[in-house]
Design an enzyme around this catalytic site. Structure first.
Site, short mmCIF file in Angstrom:
data_model
loop_
_atom_site.label_atom_id
_atom_site.label_comp_id
_atom_site.label_asym_id
_atom_site.label_seq_id
_atom_site.Cartn_x
_atom_site.Cartn_y
_atom_site.Cartn_z
N ASN A 98 -23.26 -17.90 8.29
CA ASN A 98 -21.92 -17.63 8.79
C ASN A 98 -21.58 -16.24 8.28
O ASN A 98 -21.16 -16.07 7.14
CB ASN A 98 -20.91 -18.66 8.29
CG ASN A 98 -19.52 -18.41 8.85
OD1 ASN A 98 -19.25 -17.35 9.40
ND2 ASN A 98 -18.65 -19.39 8.71
N ALA A 154 -16.84 -11.90 10.12
CA ALA A 154 -16.57 -10.79 11.04
C ALA A 154 -17.76 -9.85 11.22
O ALA A 154 -17.86 -9.18 12.24
CB ALA A 154 -15.35 -10.01 10.57
N TYR A 182 -8.94 -22.15 10.04
CA TYR A 182 -10.17 -22.50 9.32
C TYR A 182 -10.10 -23.81 8.54
O TYR A 182 -11.09 -24.22 7.95
CB TYR A 182 -10.54 -21.36 8.36
CG TYR A 182 -10.77 -20.05 9.05
CD1 TYR A 182 -11.89 -19.86 9.85
CD2 TYR A 182 -9.86 -19.01 8.93
CE1 TYR A 182 -12.10 -18.66 10.51
CE2 TYR A 182 -10.06 -17.79 9.58
CZ TYR A 182 -11.19 -17.63 10.37
OH TYR A 182 -11.39 -16.45 11.01
N PRO A 228 -18.16 -12.00 4.62
CA PRO A 228 -16.88 -11.55 4.11
C PRO A 228 -15.73 -12.52 4.36
O PRO A 228 -15.63 -13.14 5.42
CB PRO A 228 -16.62 -10.25 4.87
CG PRO A 228 -17.96 -9.77 5.26
CD PRO A 228 -18.78 -11.00 5.50
N ASN A 229 -14.89 -12.62 3.36
CA ASN A 229 -13.64 -13.37 3.38
C ASN A 229 -13.80 -14.88 3.37
O ASN A 229 -12.81 -15.60 3.25
CB ASN A 229 -12.74 -12.93 4.55
CG ASN A 229 -12.38 -11.48 4.45
OD1 ASN A 229 -11.94 -11.01 3.40
ND2 ASN A 229 -12.58 -10.75 5.54
N GLU A 266 -26.88 -19.69 13.41
CA GLU A 266 -25.59 -19.01 13.29
C GLU A 266 -24.48 -20.06 13.37
O GLU A 266 -24.49 -20.90 14.28
CB GLU A 266 -25.45 -18.00 14.42
CG GLU A 266 -24.14 -17.27 14.46
CD GLU A 266 -24.02 -16.34 15.66
OE1 GLU A 266 -22.95 -15.72 15.77
OE2 GLU A 266 -24.94 -16.25 16.49
N ARG A 307 -10.98 -16.87 20.83
CA ARG A 307 -10.18 -15.94 20.01
C ARG A 307 -10.19 -14.55 20.64
O ARG A 307 -10.49 -14.39 21.82
CB ARG A 307 -10.74 -15.94 18.59
CG ARG A 307 -10.59 -17.33 17.93
CD ARG A 307 -11.06 -17.37 16.53
NE ARG A 307 -10.23 -16.49 15.69
CZ ARG A 307 -10.56 -16.18 14.45
NH1 ARG A 307 -11.65 -16.66 13.88
NH2 ARG A 307 -9.78 -15.38 13.75
N HIS A 362 -20.16 -20.73 13.06
CA HIS A 362 -18.77 -20.25 12.97
C HIS A 362 -17.86 -21.46 12.92
O HIS A 362 -18.01 -22.40 13.71
CB HIS A 362 -18.41 -19.37 14.16
CG HIS A 362 -19.21 -18.11 14.18
ND1 HIS A 362 -18.95 -17.07 13.35
CD2 HIS A 362 -20.29 -17.79 14.92
CE1 HIS A 362 -19.84 -16.12 13.58
NE2 HIS A 362 -20.67 -16.54 14.51
N ARG A 376 -6.92 -19.07 3.32
CA ARG A 376 -6.87 -18.08 4.39
C ARG A 376 -6.72 -18.75 5.75
O ARG A 376 -7.58 -19.51 6.17
CB ARG A 376 -8.16 -17.25 4.37
CG ARG A 376 -8.24 -16.27 5.50
CD ARG A 376 -9.61 -15.60 5.55
NE ARG A 376 -9.72 -14.82 6.77
CZ ARG A 376 -10.82 -14.74 7.49
NH1 ARG A 376 -11.91 -15.36 7.11
NH2 ARG A 376 -10.84 -14.02 8.58
#
Length: 148
Positions: free
Chosen positions: A77, A80, A26, A13-14, A101, A110, A103, A21
């Site tokens: 990735n 969230a 990012y 998502p996103n 995985e 964070r 990120h 964004r």
């Protein structure tokens, strides 16, 4: 000689909003830019690439199941969903192909909620905090694993 199965790069998502964004978090690369980089990196290692993005958890689960049959490995990735989705963790656990995985940001620097991953334990490896370069690092690692 049989050709290698492609590497799947799956985005959650996103991530379709990359480039606009939260660029301070990012960066400015778009998902299309990342796809081009991943495609070049995979091809340099002799792999094809399936690059996908979804804002829907079930679709990501389905793609992981598909990868088990048709991919050499997966770069994931999950955005969230990494921190909330037992279903994605179970899907990674259920398949035999290696999953890395990834990120873009350092999730451990964070919010506390981002410190836990349902994907990390069953993943073959984790790349965190190297920006979009993490995707290429994952593809390089996959190439080394699958060639040895």
């Amino acid at each position: 000689m049989a050709s290698k199965k492609p590497i799947f790069v799956l985005n959650g998502p996103n991530l379709n909003l990359l480039g606009t964004r939260e660029p301070e978090q990012y960066g400015h690369q778009t998902l299309s830019d990342i796809e081009q980089d991943c495609r070049a990196r995979a091809e340099a290692h002799g792999y094809g690439l399936e690059f996908r993005q979804s804002n829907h958890e079930g679709e990501l689960v389905d793609w992981l199941h598909d990868a088990n049959e048709t991919a050499s490995a997966v770069v994931l990735n999950a955005g969230a969903l990494t921190h909330t989705s037992l279903a994605l963790g179970d899907a990674v656990r259920a398949i035999e192909v290696p999953v890395v995985e990834v990120h873009i940001s350092n999730v451990h620097a964070r919010e506390t909620v981002r410190h836990h991953s349902h994907i990390s334990a069953p993943a073959a490896g984790i790349i965190v905090g190297f920006g979009t370069m993490g995707y290429g690092l994952a593809i390089d690692a996959i190439a080394r694993w699958t060639e040895t």
